[in-house]
Design a protein around this motif. Sequence first.
Motif, PDB file in Angstrom:
ATOM      1  N   MET A  39       0.899  -1.119  -0.024  1.00  0.00           N
ATOM      2  CA  MET A  39       0.099   0.107  -0.016  1.00  0.00           C
ATOM      3  C   MET A  39       0.801   1.481   0.035  1.00  0.00           C
ATOM      4  SD  MET A  39      -3.149  -1.589   0.263  1.00  0.00           S
ATOM      5  CE  MET A  39      -4.175  -0.344   0.834  1.00  0.00           C
ATOM      6  N   PHE A  41       1.279   5.763  -0.304  1.00  0.00           N
ATOM      7  CA  PHE A  41       0.399   7.039  -0.307  1.00  0.00           C
ATOM      8  C   PHE A  41       1.621   8.063  -0.168  1.00  0.00           C
ATOM      9  CE2 PHE A  41       0.598   6.031   4.424  1.00  0.00           C
ATOM     10  CZ  PHE A  41       1.058   7.257   4.914  1.00  0.00           C
ATOM     11  N   SER A  42       1.241   9.513  -0.630  1.00  0.00           N
ATOM     12  CA  SER A  42       2.259  10.588  -0.432  1.00  0.00           C
ATOM     13  C   SER A  42       1.685  11.605   0.134  1.00  0.00           C
ATOM     14  CB  SER A  42       2.613  10.803  -1.865  1.00  0.00           C
ATOM     15  OG  SER A  42       3.613  10.052  -2.587  1.00  0.00           O
ATOM     16  N   VAL A  43       2.280  12.259   0.919  1.00  0.00           N
ATOM     17  CA  VAL A  43       2.011  13.432   1.781  1.00  0.00           C
ATOM     18  C   VAL A  43       2.345  14.569   0.932  1.00  0.00           C
ATOM     19  CG1 VAL A  43       1.627  12.340   3.949  1.00  0.00           C
ATOM     20  CG2 VAL A  43       3.924  13.369   3.371  1.00  0.00           C
ATOM     21  N   PRO A 130       7.262   8.474  -1.240  1.00  0.00           N
ATOM     22  CA  PRO A 130       6.213   7.947  -0.820  1.00  0.00           C
ATOM     23  C   PRO A 130       6.159   6.987   0.389  1.00  0.00           C
ATOM     24  CG  PRO A 130       7.112   6.398  -2.596  1.00  0.00           C
ATOM     25  CD  PRO A 130       7.915   7.852  -2.196  1.00  0.00           C
ATOM     26  N   GLU A 140      -6.156  -2.747   5.316  1.00  0.00           N
ATOM     27  CA  GLU A 140      -6.171  -1.459   4.681  1.00  0.00           C
ATOM     28  C   GLU A 140      -5.221  -0.597   5.265  1.00  0.00           C
ATOM     29  OE1 GLU A 140      -9.867   0.431   4.283  1.00  0.00           O
ATOM     30  OE2 GLU A 140     -10.923  -1.589   4.771  1.00  0.00           O
ATOM     31  N   HIS A 142      -4.791   3.506   6.062  1.00  0.00           N
ATOM     32  CA  HIS A 142      -5.141   4.804   6.128  1.00  0.00           C
ATOM     33  C   HIS A 142      -4.132   5.683   6.670  1.00  0.00           C
ATOM     34  CE1 HIS A 142      -9.742   3.648   6.224  1.00  0.00           C
ATOM     35  NE2 HIS A 142      -9.020   2.680   5.511  1.00  0.00           N
ATOM     36  N   TYR A 143      -4.122   7.033   6.595  1.00  0.00           N
ATOM     37  CA  TYR A 143      -3.084   7.929   7.414  1.00  0.00           C
ATOM     38  C   TYR A 143      -3.767   9.069   7.594  1.00  0.00           C
ATOM     39  CZ  TYR A 143      -2.614  10.560   3.004  1.00  0.00           C
ATOM     40  OH  TYR A 143      -2.877  11.303   1.858  1.00  0.00           O
TER      41      TYR A 143
END
Length: 158
Positions: A39, A41-43, A130, A140, A142-143
Amino acid sequence: MKSNHLISFVFVIMASASAAAQDGDMKPYPAAEEGFVRMVFSVPEATNESDRKVEVMIGKTMMVDCNRTWFGGDLERRIAQGWGYSYFVLAKVQGPASTMMACPPEEDKLEAFVKVRGQGYLQPYNSKLPVVTYVPEGFEVHYRIWTAGEEVAPADRE
């Protein structure tokens, strides 16, 4: 002359890190092992990233009653061989566990995101790379972004 080479080397490293984050290039990171998913994600870029943290929240959406429910497991930080980039692995999950309160008989179960509790879920903020996390299938990621307040108070001497 050596400092020019060093500056060029640092620039190349920063450019490749930025490109990896922007292009979704996962070449530095290992493929997910069997039974796991990767998984990512990028901030967003921030003015003062040292005043921020990223909370990685791993869990599963499931039906729960009035009790507090959770999973247990520590998030392990690893380094991509040959690249030096961090990634995270939730290698083992225990549970679910819950409190054992008697729920009102008329209360229906609800669908909720049940988080994994443990160590390693609050990480430094870095918009240049990332956040890559390997979790067991069925879970999953989430952040949430945490930001320090403006107010700083001194401690009292006693």
